[in-house]
Design an enzyme around this catalytic site. Sequence first.
Site, PDB file in Angstrom:
ATOM      1  N   HIS A   1      -7.510  -8.787  -6.039  1.00 46.71           N
ATOM      2  CA  HIS A   1      -6.183  -8.982  -6.623  1.00 46.71           C
ATOM      3  C   HIS A   1      -6.177  -8.607  -8.099  1.00 46.71           C
ATOM      4  O   HIS A   1      -7.161  -8.825  -8.810  1.00 46.71           O
ATOM      5  CB  HIS A   1      -5.722 -10.436  -6.455  1.00 46.71           C
ATOM      6  CG  HIS A   1      -5.539 -10.836  -5.017  1.00 46.71           C
ATOM      7  ND1 HIS A   1      -6.584 -11.235  -4.231  1.00 46.71           N
ATOM      8  CD2 HIS A   1      -4.427 -10.868  -4.241  1.00 46.71           C
ATOM      9  CE1 HIS A   1      -6.126 -11.518  -3.016  1.00 46.71           C
ATOM     10  NE2 HIS A   1      -4.831 -11.294  -2.990  1.00 46.71           N
TER      11      HIS A   1
ATOM     12  N   HIS B   1       3.547  -3.320  -2.274  1.00 45.43           N
ATOM     13  CA  HIS B   1       3.183  -4.671  -1.846  1.00 45.43           C
ATOM     14  C   HIS B   1       4.407  -5.572  -1.722  1.00 45.43           C
ATOM     15  O   HIS B   1       4.272  -6.717  -1.315  1.00 45.43           O
ATOM     16  CB  HIS B   1       2.181  -5.281  -2.830  1.00 45.43           C
ATOM     17  CG  HIS B   1       1.613  -6.598  -2.380  1.00 45.43           C
ATOM     18  ND1 HIS B   1       1.095  -6.801  -1.114  1.00 45.43           N
ATOM     19  CD2 HIS B   1       1.473  -7.790  -3.023  1.00 45.43           C
ATOM     20  CE1 HIS B   1       0.663  -8.049  -1.011  1.00 45.43           C
ATOM     21  NE2 HIS B   1       0.886  -8.668  -2.146  1.00 45.43           N
TER      22      HIS B   1
ATOM     23  N   ASP C   1      -4.106  -6.107  -4.642  1.00 41.98           N
ATOM     24  CA  ASP C   1      -2.722  -6.532  -4.450  1.00 41.98           C
ATOM     25  C   ASP C   1      -2.170  -7.171  -5.726  1.00 41.98           C
ATOM     26  O   ASP C   1      -2.920  -7.629  -6.593  1.00 41.98           O
ATOM     27  CB  ASP C   1      -2.624  -7.558  -3.318  1.00 41.98           C
ATOM     28  CG  ASP C   1      -2.597  -6.911  -1.943  1.00 41.98           C
ATOM     29  OD1 ASP C   1      -2.656  -5.670  -1.855  1.00 41.98           O
ATOM     30  OD2 ASP C   1      -2.534  -7.654  -0.945  1.00 41.98           O
TER      31      ASP C   1
ATOM     32  N   HIS D   1       7.610 -11.461  -3.368  1.00 47.01           N
ATOM     33  CA  HIS D   1       6.287 -11.906  -2.921  1.00 47.01           C
ATOM     34  C   HIS D   1       6.442 -13.181  -2.103  1.00 47.01           C
ATOM     35  O   HIS D   1       6.073 -14.279  -2.505  1.00 47.01           O
ATOM     36  CB  HIS D   1       5.351 -12.131  -4.113  1.00 47.01           C
ATOM     37  CG  HIS D   1       3.902 -12.123  -3.718  1.00 47.01           C
ATOM     38  ND1 HIS D   1       3.269 -13.220  -3.218  1.00 47.01           N
ATOM     39  CD2 HIS D   1       2.982 -11.119  -3.719  1.00 47.01           C
ATOM     40  CE1 HIS D   1       2.019 -12.931  -2.956  1.00 47.01           C
ATOM     41  NE2 HIS D   1       1.812 -11.659  -3.254  1.00 47.01           N
TER      42      HIS D   1
END
Length: 224
Positions: free
Chosen positions: A181, A92, A42, A96
């Site tokens: 990540h 994604h 991610d 965020h």
Amino acid sequence: MARRWLPLLLVPLLGELWGRAAGWGALGAGDPGQPRVALTFDDGPSPRTPELLAVLARHGVRATFFVTASACAAFPAGLAALEAAGHRLEAHGRWHRHALLLPPGRSGPRCAGIPARGSRGRCCTAPYGGHSPWTRLLVRAARRQVALWDVEGRDWTAADASTLARQTLARVKPGSVILLHDGPAVTPALLDRLLAGLHERGLSAVPLHELPPSASAGGPAGNA
């Protein structure tokens, strides 16, 4: 008056909690009878992307990268490198932020921010693993599916690579979806140890769509 609005406020919250627990409308772990696991990242691309690509190339592994719009704009060279190496690109998010903190119009895949070019797929992950009822409905309307995971590499913590690899491998089983990540300094070393450990156990790491994932039996946990 406030009491009249309380049920309306509780419905989305309860829907979020139930949806994450049940994995409703989402994809999760794959066939436990196959010696494969899915490797996902991610938050990228990032300045760390070249290091991750080098580790993946050394092990001959392809993965799925769930990218954000802001990171793609900030690191176009990293995005191009991911595409050139044949890794799978998925969405994604453009913002965020947790889905419950976004209005409905910003929680669907149309705002996911994945570039128009590249090896786009049909999945997306939500920041922090938060899926509101709006998220799931809008994702399904766009013919995408929310993807979850069952193993978290926890590379956002302060633990060292050896400790994280040992803890991650202890939770991995055939069919697992592993979340790492693109960004933390520890991730390349963690990835190297993790891939070596998977190989020793006879497990192949593949992109998510090659697992393939199935309907999830549980929601994610951790930071994403």
